[in-house]
Design a protein around this motif. Sequence first.
Motif, short mmCIF file in Angstrom:
data_model
loop_
_atom_site.label_atom_id
_atom_site.label_comp_id
_atom_site.label_asym_id
_atom_site.label_seq_id
_atom_site.Cartn_x
_atom_site.Cartn_y
_atom_site.Cartn_z
N THR A 136 -27.59 -0.07 3.58
CA THR A 136 -28.93 0.18 3.04
C THR A 136 -28.95 0.35 1.52
O THR A 136 -30.03 0.43 0.94
CB THR A 136 -29.53 1.43 3.70
N GLY A 137 -27.80 0.42 0.88
CA GLY A 137 -27.83 0.57 -0.57
C GLY A 137 -26.47 0.90 -1.15
O GLY A 137 -25.45 0.92 -0.45
N LYS A 138 -26.46 1.16 -2.46
CA LYS A 138 -25.27 1.53 -3.21
C LYS A 138 -24.17 0.46 -3.15
O LYS A 138 -22.98 0.78 -3.25
CB LYS A 138 -24.70 2.86 -2.71
N VAL A 139 -24.55 -0.81 -2.95
CA VAL A 139 -23.54 -1.88 -2.89
C VAL A 139 -22.96 -2.05 -4.30
O VAL A 139 -23.69 -2.34 -5.24
CB VAL A 139 -24.15 -3.19 -2.40
N PRO A 140 -21.65 -1.86 -4.46
CA PRO A 140 -21.06 -1.95 -5.80
C PRO A 140 -20.92 -3.39 -6.27
O PRO A 140 -20.99 -4.33 -5.48
CB PRO A 140 -19.69 -1.30 -5.61
N THR A 141 -20.71 -3.55 -7.56
CA THR A 141 -20.44 -4.86 -8.14
C THR A 141 -18.96 -4.96 -8.44
O THR A 141 -18.28 -3.96 -8.66
CB THR A 141 -21.24 -5.07 -9.43
N VAL A 142 -18.46 -6.18 -8.45
CA VAL A 142 -17.05 -6.41 -8.80
C VAL A 142 -16.81 -5.93 -10.23
O VAL A 142 -17.59 -6.25 -11.14
CB VAL A 142 -16.69 -7.89 -8.66
N GLY A 143 -15.76 -5.15 -10.41
CA GLY A 143 -15.45 -4.61 -11.73
C GLY A 143 -15.92 -3.18 -11.92
O GLY A 143 -15.50 -2.53 -12.88
N SER A 144 -16.79 -2.70 -11.02
CA SER A 144 -17.23 -1.32 -11.13
C SER A 144 -16.13 -0.37 -10.67
O SER A 144 -15.14 -0.79 -10.07
CB SER A 144 -18.51 -1.09 -10.31
N THR A 145 -16.30 0.91 -10.93
CA THR A 145 -15.26 1.90 -10.66
C THR A 145 -15.67 2.83 -9.53
O THR A 145 -16.79 3.33 -9.49
CB THR A 145 -14.96 2.73 -11.92
N GLY A 189 -15.56 11.67 -5.09
CA GLY A 189 -16.70 12.54 -4.89
C GLY A 189 -18.04 11.85 -5.01
O GLY A 189 -19.08 12.47 -4.81
N LYS A 190 -18.04 10.55 -5.30
CA LYS A 190 -19.28 9.78 -5.44
C LYS A 190 -19.42 8.80 -4.28
O LYS A 190 -18.43 8.39 -3.67
CB LYS A 190 -19.30 9.03 -6.77
N ALA A 191 -20.65 8.41 -4.00
CA ALA A 191 -20.90 7.45 -2.93
C ALA A 191 -20.49 6.06 -3.37
O ALA A 191 -20.90 5.59 -4.43
CB ALA A 191 -22.37 7.46 -2.55
N LEU A 192 -19.64 5.41 -2.59
CA LEU A 192 -19.22 4.04 -2.90
C LEU A 192 -20.03 3.01 -2.13
O LEU A 192 -19.98 1.82 -2.42
CB LEU A 192 -17.72 3.86 -2.64
N LEU A 193 -20.81 3.48 -1.15
CA LEU A 193 -21.65 2.60 -0.35
C LEU A 193 -22.64 3.48 0.41
O LEU A 193 -22.43 4.69 0.54
CB LEU A 193 -20.79 1.80 0.64
N GLU A 194 -23.73 2.88 0.89
CA GLU A 194 -24.71 3.61 1.69
C GLU A 194 -24.95 2.85 2.98
O GLU A 194 -25.27 1.66 2.95
CB GLU A 194 -26.02 3.76 0.90
N ILE A 195 -24.76 3.54 4.10
CA ILE A 195 -24.95 2.94 5.43
C ILE A 195 -25.96 3.78 6.20
O ILE A 195 -25.81 5.00 6.30
CB ILE A 195 -23.61 2.86 6.19
#
Length: 431
Positions: free
Chosen positions: A92-101, A105-111
């Motif tokens: 549903t969100g927070k899809v990272p981009t290639v090259g991001s870090t 403790g942070k959300a790397l994806l949202e399901i």
Amino acid sequence: MTASPRSRRRVLVGVSAVAAVSLGVGVAAGTRITSPEDAAAKTAAPKASQITVPVEKKALSSKVVGRGDASFDGAVNLRVETSGLNTPAIVTGKVPTVGSTITEGKALLEITGRPVIGLAGVLPMYRTLSPGSQGPDVLQLEQTLDRLGLDPGEVDDEYDTDTSRAVERLYEKAGYDAPEPSEPLRQAVDQADKTVDQMKNALRQAKAQLKQAKDAKAKDTSVQQGAVDDAEENLADAQEALYEAEFKAGTPLPVSEVVYVKTLPRRVDDVKVERGGTVNGVVMSASGAALVVTVKVDAQTAERLKAGMAATLDLGEGTAVAGKVRRITRNGDQYDVVVAPNTLTAKQLALFRDANVRVTIPVKSTAGKVLAVPVAALSSGPDGGSRVEVLRDGKVELIPVTVGLSADGFAQVTPSGDAKLSEGDQVVVGT
């Protein structure tokens, strides 16, 4: 018949001419006649001369040189355990981009509207943790929470109330509401709370009856007192049950909302999901945030190297940067030498990314300049020791030497005993 005087003169002139010609031919032929000895001398190879080079004074450095491809260290595939979800695992969100870090403790994806939080650890998330859980995965969680400054209380292998509160703070820091306990657990709390209220009422009634009996001057109030004692005991049991229900209904950590990675931060190399898609297996691959160059060497070379050695990484045209050997690992019949730059500017990082890099690792060096000769100038004496031939005043002297470091075709030499050897002396390297 007698010849005339004129005829005799013509004959004499002719004979003289023939004699002169014959003499010339003879002289010419004589100059071309060579004895066998003279012929051999003229056709023999010239006498061999000695080839010499001067003894030099120079610093020697033995090094390993190779080429390797630059990459980001330690690529791993990240998977989210979605077996605990009651609905399809929709991104549903927070899809990272290639090259991001990916930051701890942070959300790397949202399901399904919930975060997948990245944490550093070696044990994978394989079950939902909640109050009452015990095990090494709980210990890892509490160690992580403690490292992040979220105060999980005593760091042990038991998920308790302090752990629940620390998990709440983890979600608050990530920008999300903490997970709710399951519906049965919430219902158990409600029921336990009602039971406590009932037991309080029963206790009040028992106490009222006891008071009435005492006010009526009853001779025996043991029955009423027993009812009060029973009511107090029942209330204590109900309160204990409420505490237990509330404890179990503390903040859980769902299996689908955490991914452990050995080290963080890391760089996203590839993304396998998209918003609106369903999670099925690997969601992304990530590598270390640090760029490294991997050089393959044989076993003999690997023995000369160790982690921590200084190195130089070079793309040419003034792009050399200092680095260190990070680790050496076996890979089949070869070894992978992983070298990391000490620091990189943004421009250098862009140049080195995915590039083929020349790596130089000094293995050993002399302390300053030393006497050095070409390795070809060394020979072995009758005693097995090393020596060089020095040409002085047209004569060859054998100088015994002790051989030190060899590098780049040169060897460090020190004259043995009373022998003399100086910079500029001509040593024989061949004939």
